[in-house]
Structures are given as structure tokens and as C-alpha cells.
Design a protein around this motif. Structure first.
Motif, PDB file in Angstrom:
ATOM      1  N   ASP A  24      -5.123   1.449   1.262  1.00  0.00           N
ATOM      2  CA  ASP A  24      -5.067   3.066   1.558  1.00  0.00           C
ATOM      3  C   ASP A  24      -3.407   3.477   1.892  1.00  0.00           C
ATOM      4  O   ASP A  24      -2.963   4.500   1.493  1.00  0.00           O
ATOM      5  CB  ASP A  24      -5.751   3.265   2.929  1.00  0.00           C
ATOM      6  N   GLU A  25      -2.662   2.554   2.343  1.00  0.00           N
ATOM      7  CA  GLU A  25      -1.213   2.726   2.801  1.00  0.00           C
ATOM      8  C   GLU A  25      -0.580   2.759   1.223  1.00  0.00           C
ATOM      9  O   GLU A  25       0.214   3.714   1.247  1.00  0.00           O
ATOM     10  CB  GLU A  25      -0.673   1.439   3.330  1.00  0.00           C
ATOM     11  N   THR A  26      -0.893   2.302   0.427  1.00  0.00           N
ATOM     12  CA  THR A  26      -0.281   2.227  -0.879  1.00  0.00           C
ATOM     13  C   THR A  26      -0.677   3.759  -1.555  1.00  0.00           C
ATOM     14  O   THR A  26       0.194   4.279  -2.050  1.00  0.00           O
ATOM     15  CB  THR A  26      -0.936   1.240  -2.153  1.00  0.00           C
ATOM     16  N   ASP A  27      -1.826   4.010  -1.354  1.00  0.00           N
ATOM     17  CA  ASP A  27      -2.254   5.579  -2.090  1.00  0.00           C
ATOM     18  C   ASP A  27      -1.513   6.540  -1.249  1.00  0.00           C
ATOM     19  O   ASP A  27      -0.986   7.438  -1.855  1.00  0.00           O
ATOM     20  CB  ASP A  27      -3.674   5.600  -1.811  1.00  0.00           C
ATOM     21  N   ARG A  28      -1.206   6.221  -0.051  1.00  0.00           N
ATOM     22  CA  ARG A  28      -0.435   7.502   0.859  1.00  0.00           C
ATOM     23  C   ARG A  28       0.873   7.320   0.521  1.00  0.00           C
ATOM     24  O   ARG A  28       1.661   8.342   0.380  1.00  0.00           O
ATOM     25  CB  ARG A  28      -0.759   7.072   2.313  1.00  0.00           C
ATOM     26  N   LEU A  29       1.435   6.219   0.060  1.00  0.00           N
ATOM     27  CA  LEU A  29       2.976   6.041  -0.409  1.00  0.00           C
ATOM     28  C   LEU A  29       3.052   6.711  -1.652  1.00  0.00           C
ATOM     29  O   LEU A  29       3.983   7.494  -2.050  1.00  0.00           O
ATOM     30  CB  LEU A  29       3.607   4.586  -0.379  1.00  0.00           C
ATOM     31  N   PHE A  30       2.284   6.553  -2.569  1.00  0.00           N
ATOM     32  CA  PHE A  30       2.074   7.061  -3.758  1.00  0.00           C
ATOM     33  C   PHE A  30       2.188   8.690  -3.647  1.00  0.00           C
ATOM     34  O   PHE A  30       2.586   9.391  -4.617  1.00  0.00           O
ATOM     35  CB  PHE A  30       0.974   6.576  -4.651  1.00  0.00           C
ATOM     36  N   ALA A  31       1.520   9.229  -2.896  1.00  0.00           N
ATOM     37  CA  ALA A  31       1.201  10.558  -2.626  1.00  0.00           C
ATOM     38  C   ALA A  31       2.631  11.220  -2.125  1.00  0.00           C
ATOM     39  O   ALA A  31       3.046  12.315  -2.805  1.00  0.00           O
ATOM     40  CB  ALA A  31       0.231  11.048  -1.905  1.00  0.00           C
ATOM     41  N   ILE A  32       3.296  10.434  -1.237  1.00  0.00           N
ATOM     42  CA  ILE A  32       4.539  10.672  -0.874  1.00  0.00           C
ATOM     43  C   ILE A  32       5.789  10.949  -2.052  1.00  0.00           C
ATOM     44  O   ILE A  32       6.580  11.670  -2.327  1.00  0.00           O
ATOM     45  CB  ILE A  32       5.038   9.991   0.219  1.00  0.00           C
ATOM     46  N   LEU A  33       5.549   9.660  -2.921  1.00  0.00           N
ATOM     47  CA  LEU A  33       6.587   9.536  -3.879  1.00  0.00           C
ATOM     48  C   LEU A  33       6.235  10.669  -5.014  1.00  0.00           C
ATOM     49  O   LEU A  33       7.262  11.242  -5.694  1.00  0.00           O
ATOM     50  CB  LEU A  33       6.295   8.193  -4.651  1.00  0.00           C
TER      51      LEU A  33
END
Length: 506
Positions: free
Chosen positions: A177-186
Motif C-alpha cells: 500500500d505504501e508503495t502504491d501511494r509513493l507511485f501515485a506521488i511520483l
């Protein structure tokens, strides 16, 4: 992507003594692009990015940033020019607040006094790039999660006008989930025109987030390609310079006798409840989010953490035991943290391989140094450990070879049950493939010193890894372990659902 090159590196070369780290590398990043940089450990990725970030000076070559010559003398100059690198080990001051970290080194002052209101404004503006991610600016960084700390590092880069953001293995300690949120920010930063260089060993993530990738091998750029034009197999082949056998080997395995039985086990805090059986000749995976209690489960079984209630049965042995007793019972543990708990970095390879037997085996104590060296050399050959000699210090080996040494110690002890906690964490694709082959060889008995199949309990955060090499998988959610089901009955979606929604995979 705009198609405009923001950064151009041409003919970058770097030597360290007789070692050629970079041999004339060309690399470019466009405005509004996420450009992945991949390669084995030692391929030159870190050296190239340290030159870009001002931490190293090139021996030859040139760089341009937005069409102007660029040659930083140090990281501070690189930051001022708009280049920021966020390392895997985050560089924050834990005792300072979020806002103090964001302006660190560029604090707004007037007549020598810190302008607190301006500092808060800068921090809030930088954090606003993250949308729904709420990070209070006045909280000490030490109280934040790893994911939140990473965002503070990114905010710090944005606060000083970042143009090119370099991320080194940014998801290695993040949950899905944290990876998905980071990807959204990137993706959001990319849409605003920021250029992002993304370094990762997780090729599935690279294909999910990047627009283009450049492959480095032995200090040279093999090529640059749109992600849509290459497959995972092609990327791996370019990285290692040869055909790699099936990434996830799964030879025919025959389930033997029950070797480990856990009943209603609970630890001091975690696990809360865990029950399962492990048989000789099988690999059982434990999936779940970071913090779910997977590592604690292995530590309680091995005797590193206390048993609060429940039962652990190893063969004919029942009840809690110390790690020394577990070794004697035929159970070995590979820690997630190989540097602190898995190896003695300044000891030699042979010393590390035989370390767990010293003081426990009378037979070893009376063997000659030559016999011990021969045993170490046999394990080095079996596992393909790349070292100058059995006496070479482990600290000088690559991450993948260090991990093979840690695995080799379990072989030296010839344990029947292997408890493996994130065995491929932080190693490159080629090393991962070798480790998977080792696990498969142990489960079938092909690599076992006594020729008998071993039993493997594998904790991993990487679902493709679990699906690829395991026979059964159980999911741990908030300290509770679900049933272990055959891989054929599962898929990644079902595993992730069980890990996040607190439902058993039944």
C-alpha cells in the motif's frame, strides 16, 4: 513526457585504482519523465548517480542540465542546481521536526535569526505536493513511519527547487500500500515536469512506474529502451549478459515426514496466534504486510524471542528452546538483517560459514584447519560464492554473495529446517535467481550435504517470489496466521486481500 532532455551525461568514466567503475556511460533524462536505472550490484549505478549528485567527480565525460554545462564540486552545489538524491538509508536528523529537516542547510534567516513562520510556510508548501498524505510539520521525524520519512526527504528536495530527483531502492522497506501511494506521488510530480531517476531491483515495479529504462552492466550502458518495448526476461538478460534459467525454479518435490509443527503459538507481542505444519521436501511461504508479525514468528520458533503460549515441536523435541538448542535439533535461521544478525562482516568467508558449529561440535574442534578449509571451499563451490579466497572478509563481498554466505552457514550445519526471513532482500536479479535455485535445490535434496530434502519456511514481502518458489503459502495479518494453502489455489490478488482485509484465504 515532454521529449526535452533536462539532463544529459556523455562519456562518463570513473576508476577506483585498477577497478573501472564506469567506462564511458551515456545517460539522459527528459523533463516530466520517470527513467529507471537497472543493473546488477557493481554494474555502476551508484557511481553514476553519485557523480550526478556531486558526491564523486568523473575522470572523464561531460554533463549538461537544461542545456547548460553542469559539474558540481559537492552535493551542496548539486542541490542548489536542482539535483537531489534520496538514498536507501535515509539522511534525516531524527531529533529535529519535519519542518526543521525540510529546511536543513537552507534555513530562512533575518539578521542571523531563524524566521520560524517562513520555515513553516516552506515546509507546508513542500508537503502540499503529496495531496492526501498528512504529515504534521511540527512532529519529530523519529516518530514517523519509514514511508513518511521518505516523503519528508522528497519534500526537502522540492523545497530547494529540485529538477531531477534520484531515488535509490525507494520501496525496499515499504508495504504494498505504501508503495502504491509513493507511485501515485511520483506520477503527480512527473506531471508537474519533474525528472525522476528510479533505481530498483524490483523489475515488476520498474515496469509499473517508469517510462524508459537504461541497463548498466560492468560499468557500461547496454542500452536505453521504452518500457513498452522490453520484457522482464529481456531486461534480465541484458543485466547479466547471458541467458538466465527460469527465474523461479520449481523442481518436482516429494513431501516427506513432518519436521516442524506449531500449535496456537504466541509471543510476547507477536505472533498472537499461529498454527501450521512443515514437512520435509516442501517450501512454505509466509506472506503479509510489514509489521504483521512474520519476523517475530520465525524468531519465536528459533528461540530468539520468548514463547508466551502454544507449542513448537521439532521432530521428537517439544517446547521452547534456545537458539543453541534449535541448532542442535536441526533448525537454522537466516535473519532479515544479515549485517547485524546474519554475518560477522570483518571475519572471513570460511569463518562465517562454519561459525554456528564452533563450540558446538566436538568433531569440528578436532579437525584440522585444512579440513575446515576444504569444507568451506566445498560450500563456496556449491553455492557459487564469488570471493577471492575463503579468507576474504565478508564485508568486501557484494550483497548477493554475502547472502549466499549466510545461507551457506545453514548448509555447513546441515540443518533439516531452514527459517528464511527475506532471503533476497537488497540483492540484484542475478543473485536472486541463484538464491531461488539454492532454495529449490535444498527442498529437493539436490544441494543438501546429506542428499536428503530439507524443509523451508520462507518469509517474503515479494509476492511473485512466494508464488514462484513455494508449495504452500499462509498469510499473516496483525499477528494471526491464516491456513497454508497450495499455491495453485492462490493468486497475488487473493494474498494481498488476505493481508489487508483480515480475512483468511479460504
Amino acid at each position: 513526457m515532454t521529449g526535452t532532455s533536462r539532463l544529459v551525461m556523455q562519456g562518463i568514466a570513473k576508476r577506483f585504482g585498477a577497478t573501472v567503475a564506469l567506462a564511458g556511460v551515456d545517460f539522459d533524462v527528459q523533463a516530466g519523465e520517470i527513467h529507471a536505472l537497472v543493473g546488477e550490484n557493481g554494474a555502476g549505478k551508484s557511481t553514476l548517480m553519485k557523480i550526478l549528485a556531486g558526491a564523486l567527480s568523473p575522470d572523464a565525460g561531460s554533463m549538461q542540465l537544461d542545456g547548460s554545462p553542469y559539474r558540481p564540486r559537492n552535493p551542496h552545489e548539486a542541490r542548489r542546481a536542482g539535483i537531489a538524491m534520496i538514498y536507501q538509508e535515509l539522511a534525516l536528523a531524527p531529533h529535529l521536526t519535519v519542518e526543521e529537516n525540510i529546511v536543513l542547510g537552507a534555513e530562512p534567516t533575518r539578521r542571523g535569526l531563524l524566521r520560524r513562520n517562513e520555515m513553516r510556510r516552506i515546509a507546508v508548501q513542500a508537503l502540499s505536493h503529496f495531496g492526501g498524505q498528512s504529515i504534521p510539520p511540527d512532529v519529530p521525524v523519529s516518530r514517523l513511519t519509514v514511508n513518511a520519512k521518505q516523503l519528508v526527504e522528497i519534500a526537502r528536495a522540492l523545497a530547494v527547487g529540485c529538477k531531477v530527483l534520484i531515488l535509490d531502492e525507494p520501496t525496499s522497506s515499504l508495504s504494498r500500500d505504501e508503495t502504491d501511494r509513493l507511485f501515485a506521488i511520483l506520477r503527480s510530480l512527473k506531471e508537474r515536469g519533474l525528472s525522476i531517476v528510479y533505481i530498483s531491483h524490483f523489475l515488476e515495479e520498474v515496469q509499473q512506474i517508469a517510462d524508459r529504462l537504461t541497463v548498466l552492466r560492468d560499468g557500461m550502458a547496454v542500452g536505453t529502451y521504452p518500457l513498452s518495448a522490453v520484457t522482464t526476461e529481456q531486461i534480465v538478460r541484458m543485466m547479466v549478459g547471458r541467458e538466465v534459467d527460469e527465474l523461479y525454479p520449481h523442481s518436482p518435490r516429494t513431501r516427506g515426514e513432518l519436521v516442524l509443527e506449531v500449535r496456537a503459538l504466541s509471543g510476547r507481542q507477536k505472533p498472537i496466534h499461529a498454527s501450521f505444519e512443515l514437512y520435509r521436501g516442501e517450501v512454505v511461504g509466509i506472506a503479509g504486510l510489514i509489521g504483521a508479525g512474520r519476523t517475530e514468528l520465525l524468531r519465536v520458533i528459533f528461540g530468539l524471542d520468548p514463547v508466551r503460549s502454544g507449542e513448537v515441536r521439532v521432530g521428537v523435541y517439544c517446547g521452547p528452546a534456545s537458539p543453541v538448542e534449535r541448532w542442535a535439533q536441526g533448525v537454522g535461521f537466516l535473519s532479515e538483517d544479515r549485517k547485524e544478525e546474519g554475518l560477522v562482516p570483518h571475519f572471513g568467508v570460511a569463518e562465517n560459514l562454519l561459525l554456528s558449529k564452533l563450540g558446538q561440535s566436538r568433531a569440528l574442534s578436532v579437525t584440522t584447519p585444512r579440513a575446515r578449509r576444504m569444507q568451506a571451499e566445498a560450500i563456496i563451490r556449491t553455492l557459487g560464492i564469488r570471493c577471492n579466497s575463503p579468507d576474504q572478509r565478508v564485508v568486501h563481498l557484494s550483497g548477493g554473495n554475502q547472502q549466499k554466505v549466510a545461507l551457506g552457514r545453514l548448509l555447513a550445519h546441515d540443518v533439516d529446517v531452514l527459517l528464511l526471513d527475506e532471503p533476497t532482500k537488497g540483492v540484484d536479479v542475478a543473485a536472486k535467481a541463484t538464491i531461488y535455485q539454492i532454495i529449490d535445490g535444498l527442498a529437493t535434496g539436490r544441494l543438501s550435504p546429506d542428499g536428503r530434502p530439507k524443509a523451508v519456511l520462507l518469509v517474503s514481502s515479494y509476492l511473485p517470489e512466494l508464488m514462484g518458489i513455494c508449495d504452500r503459502i499462509a498469510v499473516m495479518h496483525r499477528g494471526r496466521l491464516g491456513p497454508a494453502l497450495a499455491v495453485e489455489e492462490l493468486d497475488e490478488h487473493r494474498l494481498m486481500h488476505a493481508a489487508t482485509v483480515n480475512e483468511a484465504t479460504t
